[in-house]
Design a protein around this motif. Structure first.
Motif, PDB file in Angstrom:
ATOM      1  N   THR A 151      74.423   9.678 -29.854  1.00  0.00           N
ATOM      2  CA  THR A 151      74.816   8.320 -29.434  1.00  0.00           C
ATOM      3  C   THR A 151      75.973   7.854 -30.293  1.00  0.00           C
ATOM      4  OG1 THR A 151      73.228   7.308 -30.932  1.00  0.00           O
ATOM      5  CG2 THR A 151      72.482   7.769 -28.678  1.00  0.00           C
TER       6      THR A 151
ATOM      7  N   THR B  67      78.328   4.191 -31.602  1.00  0.00           N
ATOM      8  CA  THR B  67      78.583   2.742 -31.689  1.00  0.00           C
ATOM      9  C   THR B  67      80.006   2.538 -32.189  1.00  0.00           C
ATOM     10  OG1 THR B  67      77.770   2.601 -33.958  1.00  0.00           O
ATOM     11  CG2 THR B  67      76.162   2.193 -32.196  1.00  0.00           C
TER      12      THR B  67
ATOM     13  N   SER C 278      82.657  -0.595 -33.983  1.00  0.00           N
ATOM     14  CA  SER C 278      82.707  -1.928 -34.626  1.00  0.00           C
ATOM     15  C   SER C 278      84.105  -2.177 -35.163  1.00  0.00           C
ATOM     16  CB  SER C 278      81.678  -2.048 -35.752  1.00  0.00           C
ATOM     17  OG  SER C 278      81.945  -1.094 -36.769  1.00  0.00           O
TER      18      SER C 278
ATOM     19  N   SER D 198      79.566  -6.609 -36.141  1.00  0.00           N
ATOM     20  CA  SER D 198      78.385  -6.073 -35.458  1.00  0.00           C
ATOM     21  C   SER D 198      78.801  -4.928 -34.538  1.00  0.00           C
ATOM     22  CB  SER D 198      77.695  -7.169 -34.645  1.00  0.00           C
ATOM     23  OG  SER D 198      77.260  -8.212 -35.501  1.00  0.00           O
ATOM     24  N   PRO D 199      78.088  -3.788 -34.587  1.00  0.00           N
ATOM     25  CA  PRO D 199      78.466  -2.633 -33.734  1.00  0.00           C
ATOM     26  C   PRO D 199      78.058  -2.848 -32.277  1.00  0.00           C
ATOM     27  CG  PRO D 199      76.529  -2.115 -35.041  1.00  0.00           C
ATOM     28  CD  PRO D 199      76.974  -3.470 -35.477  1.00  0.00           C
ATOM     29  N   SER D 200      78.812  -2.235 -31.394  1.00  0.00           N
ATOM     30  CA  SER D 200      78.508  -2.219 -29.940  1.00  0.00           C
ATOM     31  C   SER D 200      78.299  -0.773 -29.510  1.00  0.00           C
ATOM     32  CB  SER D 200      79.652  -2.840 -29.132  1.00  0.00           C
ATOM     33  OG  SER D 200      79.866  -4.186 -29.504  1.00  0.00           O
ATOM     34  N   GLN D 201      77.393  -0.546 -28.515  1.00  0.00           N
ATOM     35  CA  GLN D 201      77.164   0.796 -27.991  1.00  0.00           C
ATOM     36  C   GLN D 201      78.413   1.272 -27.246  1.00  0.00           C
ATOM     37  OE1 GLN D 201      74.513   2.820 -28.489  1.00  0.00           O
ATOM     38  NE2 GLN D 201      73.700   1.209 -29.869  1.00  0.00           N
ATOM     39  N   LEU D 202      78.738   2.553 -27.451  1.00  0.00           N
ATOM     40  CA  LEU D 202      79.925   3.150 -26.826  1.00  0.00           C
ATOM     41  C   LEU D 202      79.470   4.377 -26.049  1.00  0.00           C
ATOM     42  CD1 LEU D 202      83.030   3.258 -26.523  1.00  0.00           C
ATOM     43  CD2 LEU D 202      83.099   4.623 -28.617  1.00  0.00           C
TER      44      LEU D 202
ATOM     45  N   ARG E  55      80.715   5.319 -35.031  1.00  0.00           N
ATOM     46  CA  ARG E  55      79.624   6.039 -35.711  1.00  0.00           C
ATOM     47  C   ARG E  55      78.880   6.888 -34.681  1.00  0.00           C
ATOM     48  NH1 ARG E  55      76.119   2.987 -39.987  1.00  0.00           N
ATOM     49  NH2 ARG E  55      78.008   3.603 -41.168  1.00  0.00           N
TER      50      ARG E  55
ATOM     51  N   THR F  56      74.278  10.856 -39.269  1.00  0.00           N
ATOM     52  CA  THR F  56      75.413  10.128 -38.688  1.00  0.00           C
ATOM     53  C   THR F  56      76.720  10.636 -39.264  1.00  0.00           C
ATOM     54  OG1 THR F  56      75.358   8.402 -40.369  1.00  0.00           O
ATOM     55  CG2 THR F  56      74.011   8.040 -38.383  1.00  0.00           C
TER      56      THR F  56
ATOM     57  N   ASP G 142      80.943   9.026 -39.415  1.00  0.00           N
ATOM     58  CA  ASP G 142      81.838   7.912 -39.088  1.00  0.00           C
ATOM     59  C   ASP G 142      83.258   8.412 -38.927  1.00  0.00           C
ATOM     60  OD1 ASP G 142      79.733   6.147 -39.218  1.00  0.00           O
ATOM     61  OD2 ASP G 142      80.173   5.432 -41.253  1.00  0.00           O
TER      62      ASP G 142
END
Length: 870
Positions: free
Chosen positions: A498, A500, A502, A507-511, A532, A540, A542
């Protein structure tokens, strides 16, 4: 010779003084009176007078409103004493005359026979004698009474801070009782004496009347005796006694049992508590509030002050303990404690079962279901912590045969390698011995993929630097200043991973894979965009791209500082103000303006003045005219916009003030004496004595910063004169010296102040007479014409001449003066050519001295000796 017959009672003494008009002195003991006898018309002046005493000055009776006469009253008893109590502040006296023709006075004030006289005020102690004077026909008699007022040893006030006096306070009652509760540990005593001359002690300590004394500690019981002693001025004492009864208390201060907790309250007398099956005995601890009280527990005791009782055995079920508190002063109290010993518990249930990780209650757990329960953990988990929670805390717990407390986690090692299963047994044994075992199976999952790489990464607009590579995690991209957002597109290598995204650690958003994601808003300068990637195994990675948004040119055309010097180097700038006014003195013809923009470097400053323009600061402003001079300061921002500031410089006009504010000379006083100084008066005179040979001038300007002045003497060459500074010394010739102070204003106008100093001529030393004569007789030598150098003269006059006068004339009558003294007595002024006052002549010589004082103070004495013949 007048004969007097007096009946003298036994014990009286008599002294007769001859040739004193029949005056006799009579006394008894220490008291005395004088008997005056005066012959009356018609009285028999011989020993043939009838025998017996004259009763015309007798009292028939003498009564007092208070006290008793000592001795008892008798007409011939003249001296008495009376004692009264301390409360008697005054008395009245009733005299009754034996003879209606007589009169009576008490203390020299008229009284009426048979009527009370007074009141007569009495001081404490022995008072001055009271006199009763009876005047009868031909005879007087004086009675005396000495009254002694006893000092007072009473109290007028008695109070205690604790309790109330019983009975109520009465100065004549000396014994009291006060009752107070146990919570009163002490008391203050306030006593005041009725007589200010009396002294006071409380329990042997001297105390000021009316002042609180204490605190006096009160013990429980009636043993608190307070003694108040009043000592009168004559040493008489009076004791007041207060017995304070501090009652006890039968409350408990503490009550506890070793077997279980008791929520004790002194006013709660019954307690019901319980204890577990394993507790088979207890002790009881009871402490009274009053340490004079005794405590008995289940017939153990009584123990003064209480303590710990027991141990007492505890049977299954209720066990009752009776605690009795007794006191010698109050009724006893009983506290009851019932301790119920519970039977053994059969509860072998768990209330909860947890495994960590994953954490929390095992899914589907039910206390009545022994399992087994299944828990799945990650493949990399090598151990878990198992905890069981008992429904009954008296039960015992083991986890895989390891003893544990309720809620205590026990570590369990998991079988390797993953995947694997590990059984766990959680066993509960109740207090009564019942056993229950809960089963657990911990499943360790197979390992997950740890691939957290990206497959692709792109931005729009712009270009990644360097080109994308899965192993490279840091990139740069640049966009124009007007770009506020950038599109990122990415995909992971592992389809199970998965992502995210930012911006600037927000605040991170799903990508999603292949999704065009707009990152905004971009701030001017650097922006950090983080993608990430989380692998299925949870690890993880980055990928960070630094996006630089170009900085737009600044539109700030404001100044940071603006100074005009002169008059000052202070910053003029105020927010929102674009026009500034400054004023410079007339003497200033140029100034410097310094302007610094807020955007520095970047913005530019241009000065516009008259026909000249200059870019760059500072700017020299020259050729300032009187009045208004305007300079424009133009600020150009990096973006090209401008802002104008206007500086209005006002050059003051030249001052025309040529006035002085003050003018003084060191010798003499200006005339007119110009106080307060009036600058419109420009001409002055000064008179000084001949002894003053010089002076100075001090002048003060109204405008000392712009005006100047000079000083010239007798129209000579002018010299500079400083403001409020004395000039050099100026020599003064006899006569007039002219001083000119010329004041020049800033605009060149002049004003002249003139001071004419007149020095007087030298003082005259002429102390000569021009003539001298006397009204009686002729001077010898007969000095005609008068020679002032002859200073000694004689005159002879017959005995019949009892007086004379002197007439003297001065050569300098306007400056010299004269005095005349007779026989070296006090001198008196003698006027020029005016006869003196009459001078008495005794037989023999009379010396006359005429002293002449010249203007300069020198003296000459002319002496005339007048001889009056016998």
């Amino acid at each position: 010779m007048l004969k007097v017959f007096v009946d003298a009672a036994a014990g009286w003494n008599r002294q007769v003084k001859p040739r004193q008009g029949g005056r006799s002195a009579w006394w008894r003991g220490g008291a005395a009176f004088i008997l005056l006898v005066t012959a009356l018309t018609g009285c028999i002046p011989s020993s043939d007078a009838p025998p017996g005493p004259n009763r015309a000055a007798d009292l028939a009776n003498l009564e007092l409103s208070e006290g008793a006469l000592s001795p008892a009253f008798g007409p011939d008893e003249l001296n008495y004493t009376v004692s009264v109590g301390s409360n008697t502040a005054s008395i009245t006296i009733t005299p009754t005359l034996a003879d209606a023709r007589a009169t009576v006075k008490i203390n020299n004030q008229s009284a009426t026979s048979g009527q009370p006289f007074g009141p007569i005020n009495l001081e404490l102690g022995t008072n001055p004698p009271i006199t009763i004077l009876v005047d009868g026909p031909g005879i007087s008699k004086t009675y005396t009474i000495v009254v002694t007022r006893a000092p007072n040893a009473d109290l007028e006030k008695l109070e205690l801070s604790a309790g109330v006096l019983e009975p109520a306070f009465d100065p004549n009652k000396t014994t009291y009782e006060v009752k107070t509760g146990f919570t009163t540990p002490d008391t203050m005593v306030t006593a005041a004496v009725a007589d200010d001359t009396s002294s006071l002690t409380i329990n042997g300590t001297a105390v000021n009347s009316g002042q609180p004394f204490g605190p006096i500690t009160l013990s429980v019981g009636s043993s608190n005796l307070i003694l108040i002693r009043v000592t009168a001025a004559n040493g008489v004492t009076k004791d007041y006694q207060v017995t304070v009864l501090r009652t006890g208390t039968t409350n408990l201060a503490t009550l506890s049992a070793s077997a279980t907790a008791i929520a004790f309250n002194a006013n709660t007398f019954t307690y019901n508590v319980s204890t577990g099956f394993t507790t088979d005995q207890t002790t009881i601890t009871a402490t009274p509030v009053d340490d004079t009280a005794s405590v008995t527990v289940n017939l153990q005791g009584p123990v003064l002050g209480g303590g710990t009782y027991g141990p007492f055995p505890l049977a299954l079920g209720p066990n009752t303990f009776t605690i009795v508190v007794t006191s010698p002063t109050v009724a006893s109290k009983t506290y009851t404690v019932t301790i119920t010993r519970q039977p053994p518990s059969t509860n072998a249930n768990l209330s909860n079962l947890t495994v960590n990780p994953p954490g929390g209650t095992v899914t589907g757990f039910n206390p009545g279901n022994l399992g087994p329960y299944t828990v799945t953990v990650a493949s990399d988990q090598t151990s878990v912590t198992v905890a069981g929670f008992l429904e009954d805390q008296k039960a015992r717990l083991t986890i895989n045969n390891v003893p544990a407390n309720s809620g205590q986690g026990i570590s369990v090692t998991l079988a390797s390698p993953a995947p694997s299963s590990t059984p766990v047994n959680v066993t509960v044994v109740s207090e009564s011995g019942n056993v229950q075992t809960y089963g657990l199976i911990i499943n360790r999952a197979a390992p997950a993929s740890s691939n957290a790489n990206l497959l692709s990464l792109a931005v729009s607009p712009g270009q990644l630097q360097p080109d994308f590579s899965p192993g490279t995690t840091n990139y740069n991209a640049s966009v124009a200043s007007d770009v506020i957002g950038i599109i990122f597109t990415a995909a992971p290598q592992d389809g199970g991973a998965t992502m995210t995204i930012s911006l600037n650690n927000g605040s991170p958003s799903q990508l999603a894979a292949g999704q065009n994601f707009i990152v905004q808003p971009l701030q001017v300068g650097n922006n950090s965009v983080r993608i990430r990637v989380t692998a299925p195994a949870g690890n993880t990675k980055d990928y960070i791209t630094t996006v630089n948004r170009a900085t737009p040119p600044s539109t700030n055309a404001l100044l940071q500082t603006l100074t005009v010097n002169p008059p000052s180097s202070s910053n003029l700038i105020a927010a929102g103000v674009f026009t500034y006014n400054v004023t410079v003195p007339f003497s200033v013809t140029s100034t410097t303006i310094t302007a610094v923009p807020q955007v520095n470097p970047g913005a530019t400053v241009t000065f516009i003045y008259q026909s000249s323009t200059q870019t760059g600061s500072p700017f020299q402003v020259t050729g300032l005219v009187e009045g208004l001079n305007t300079v424009t300061v133009r600020v150009t921002a990096p973006a090209g916009n401008t802002q104008d500031y206007t500086v209005r410089i006002t050059r003051e006009t030249a001052s025309g003030n040529n006035n002085l504010s003050n003018l003084v000379v060191s010798a003499g006083t200006l005339n007119p004496n110009n106080v307060p100084f009036n600058p419109s008066i420009t001409s002055y005179t000064v008179s000084v004595p001949n002894t003053t040979a010089s002076t100075t001038v001090t002048a003060s300007l109204q405008e000392p910063t712009t005006a100047t002045m000079t000083l010239s003497v007798n129209n000579g060459t002018p010299s500079n004169l400083q403001h409020n500074v004395p000039s050099s010394s100026i020599a003064l010739a006899v006569g007039d010296t002219k001083l000119d102070i010329v004041v020049r204003a800033q605009n060149g106008t002049l004003k002249t102040y003139t001071v004419t100093v007149t020095r007087a001529a030298a003082l005259s030393s002429n102390n000569n007479l021009s003539a001298l004569s006397v009204s009686a007789g002729t001077l010898n030598p007969n000095n005609v014409p008068f020679n002032p150098s002859i200073t000694s003269y004689t005159v002879s006059v017959p005995n019949t001449t009892a007086s004379t006068t002197v007439t003297a004339s001065l050569q300098e009558p306007t400056t010299a003066t004269m005095t005349l003294s007779v026989n070296n007595g006090t001198p008196s002024n003698l006027q020029h050519n005016v006869p003196s006052s009459s001078i008495a002549l005794a037989v023999g010589d009379t010396k006359l001295d005429i002293v002449v004082r010249a203007q300069n103070g020198t003296l000459k004495t002319y002496t005339v000796t007048v001889t009056r013949n016998p």
